[in-house]
Design a protein around this motif. Structure first.
Motif, PDB file in Angstrom:
ATOM      1  N   ARG A  40       0.801  -3.550  -3.711  1.00  0.00           N
ATOM      2  CA  ARG A  40       1.086  -2.149  -3.397  1.00  0.00           C
ATOM      3  C   ARG A  40       2.279  -2.030  -2.445  1.00  0.00           C
ATOM      4  NH1 ARG A  40      -1.957   1.881  -4.595  1.00  0.00           N
ATOM      5  NH2 ARG A  40      -3.817   0.613  -4.827  1.00  0.00           N
ATOM      6  N   GLU A  44       5.902  -0.337  -3.425  1.00  0.00           N
ATOM      7  CA  GLU A  44       6.415   0.800  -2.645  1.00  0.00           C
ATOM      8  C   GLU A  44       7.823   0.515  -2.123  1.00  0.00           C
ATOM      9  OE1 GLU A  44       5.210   2.762   1.538  1.00  0.00           O
ATOM     10  OE2 GLU A  44       3.599   2.751   0.030  1.00  0.00           O
ATOM     11  N   SER A  45       8.036  -0.676  -1.592  1.00  0.00           N
ATOM     12  CA  SER A  45       9.350  -0.982  -1.018  1.00  0.00           C
ATOM     13  C   SER A  45      10.443  -1.079  -2.083  1.00  0.00           C
ATOM     14  CB  SER A  45       9.299  -2.265  -0.188  1.00  0.00           C
ATOM     15  OG  SER A  45       9.147  -3.395  -1.016  1.00  0.00           O
TER      16      SER A  45
END
Length: 122
Positions: A40, A44-45
């Motif tokens: 996750r 996201e990054s």
């Protein structure tokens, strides 16, 4: 760990993630035991879907490059020996199969050389 995803690249994003982590692990940029971000967190990054990064992590684990230790996280494995064992097993399977197919040794070797050239972009 530094990853860059190129949207205009012909390789899908999960393959770009897999290839870059694998390359960094095998070159030592990511040392054995290095803790990778969560699926996750990395998704996201990088601005990717969680399933995209999960697919890359599954492929890396299958290749023996990383190992998941349950709730403790995902780490760079001692990939060299695992990768060599898997390559040897794949080579053995290939040799047995081409022999059953009736190919001569030179024909089987030529097929491997062609496949390696294609895989490594030569």
């Amino acid at each position: 760990m530094s990853l860059k995803i190129h949207i205009d690249d012909s390789a899908p994003p999960y393959e770009q993630v897999r290839a870059q982590i694998s390359e960094q692990a095998l070159s030592g940029v990511l040392p054995v035991g290095y803790r990778l971000p969560t699926v996750r967190g990395l998704a996201e990054s990088l601005g990717l879907a969680v399933n995209t990064v999960a697919k890359a992590y599954r492929a890396l684990e299958s290749d023996g490059v990383i190992e998941t230790r349950g709730r403790n996280g995902t780490f760079v494995a001692a990939a060299g020996s695992a990768a060599e064992r898997q390559a040897a097993a794949a080579a053995q399977e290939y040799a047995e199969r081409v022999r059953r197919l009736g190919l001569a040794e030179e024909e089987a070797s030529a097929a491997v050389r062609d496949a390696l050239r294609a895989a490594y972009g030569e």
